[in-house]
Design an enzyme around this catalytic site. Structure first.
Site, PDB file in Angstrom:
ATOM      1  NE  ARG A  12     -10.793   0.837  -6.094  1.00 28.15           N
ATOM      2  CZ  ARG A  12     -12.109   0.769  -6.153  1.00 28.15           C
ATOM      3  NH1 ARG A  12     -12.761  -0.057  -5.351  1.00 28.15           N
ATOM      4  NH2 ARG A  12     -12.797   1.528  -6.992  1.00 28.15           N
ATOM      5  CD  GLU A  70     -10.228  -7.006  -6.599  1.00 33.79           C
ATOM      6  OE1 GLU A  70     -10.467  -6.794  -5.400  1.00 33.79           O
ATOM      7  OE2 GLU A  70     -10.724  -6.331  -7.532  1.00 33.79           O
ATOM      8  CG  HIS A  96     -14.399  -6.170  -6.194  1.00 36.10           C
ATOM      9  ND1 HIS A  96     -13.197  -5.603  -6.506  1.00 36.10           N
ATOM     10  CD2 HIS A  96     -15.271  -5.131  -6.072  1.00 36.10           C
ATOM     11  CE1 HIS A  96     -13.319  -4.296  -6.577  1.00 36.10           C
ATOM     12  NE2 HIS A  96     -14.582  -3.979  -6.311  1.00 36.10           N
TER      13      HIS A  96
END
Length: 315
Positions: free
Chosen positions: A237, A262, A281
């Protein structure tokens, strides 16, 4: 039964099928939902809500009293107000195991890229640098072996242990720091306190959830406790790292697949941090991994409707 998916594109950009969910009722799918008001309007009288990273707040729950179940199409559920859901008797489910192999594999993809800069050298070869160097071999970044190096793993759940298994195959020494000691963990790594891990590791890899206790776990203070030239990997994270602190240059390099906001914004300090690789990601992205996730979401709904809910994180 009405089911709504509010940000379905992340899990399924078109290569999977949400059709198995239709067996449970009327299904509505939105690729993205950008605002809370938009989410409230789209949920309307739906009883089962599927989300990935869309925040589920107390205001949203107040506005949508028909909700009976919230399914997070991911492992992390920090964007859901789980306590508010619990007060209303709404179970929140997640998918705990789908991405173990994919994320562990991607962790080493990042580590190996930092050791060898394979992509960089491919570009140089195509640009003629090898041809013009006058030698049968050529490299212009320091190279590093993993064998004999120490990997410190922060968070030693399924993914952390999978990373440890791979590290041992590379001949690395493995340290772990975790709030709980899991069965079999001692066979894969030596459990130590965080300060010891930071001081002794050549690589630090983050695999813990984002909680108030772990927010900005890597910061100026913890960086100062690391040996000079350490390499940081974060596939967990973004909020685990104080991103501005990485600009200090203390690290030899860093590689992150996650950031604090994000998609990344132009003012994120990681974009100008020295020797920092950023990927978008994508560690969880192999279709095999996402299909396992979707299969588990289907089973989470089935178990709930049968009165035997599974993977509930808030009750």
């Amino acid at each position: 039964m009405k089911i709504v998916i509010l940000d379905g594109y992340a899990l399924n950009p078109g290569d999977l099928s949400y059709e198995p969910l239709r067996q449970f009722g009327e299904l509505t799918i939105y690729d993205r939902t950008d605002t809370e008001d938009e989410a409230i309007a789209r949920i309307a009288d739906s009883e089962i809500v599927l989300v990935n990273k869309l925040p589920v707040t107390e205001r949203l729950l107040d506005a949508c009293p028909s909700i009976r179940l919230i399914c997070v199409q991911a492992t992390g559920y920090n964007t859901v107000d789980c306590a508010a859901c619990a007060r209303r008797g709404i179970p929140v489910t997640n998918v705990p195991t789908y991405g173990t192999a994919a994320v562990a594999q991607f962790t080493f993809a990042l580590m190996l890229e930092l050791c060898h800069r394979v992509g960089h050298h491919d570009v140089l070869v195509h640009a003629g640098r090898w041809e013009s160097c006058g030698s049968f071999c050529f490299w212009d970044t320091p190279q590093m072996e993993l064998a004999g190096k120490t990997l410190g793993i922060v968070g030693f759940g399924r993914i952390g242990q999978a990373v440890a298994n791979i590290a041992r195959a590379f001949g690395m020494n493995v340290l772990s720091y975790s709030r709980t000691r899991r069965p079999g963990g001692e066979a894969l790594a030596k459990y130590v306190d965080l300060d010891t891990l930071l001081a002794q590791s050549d690589f630090v890899s983050l695999h813990c959830p984002l909680t108030p206790a772990t927010a900005k776990l890597i910061n100026a203070g913890t960086l100062a406790k690391m040996k000079a030239g350490v390499i940081l990997i974060n596939t967990s994270r973004g909020g685990l790292v104080d991103e501005a602190a990485l600009e200090s240059g203390r690290l030899r390099a860093a590689a992150v697949d996650v950031v604090s906001e994000e998609p990344i914004t132009t003012d994120n300090p990681l974009l100008t941090a020295p020797n920092c690789i950023i990927t978008p990601h994508m560690a969880w992205a192999p279709p095999e991994s996402r299909q396992r996730l979707l299969d588990c979401v289907v089973e989470n709904i089935r178990c709930f409707l049968e009165g035997k809910p599974q993977n509930v994180v808030n009750m």
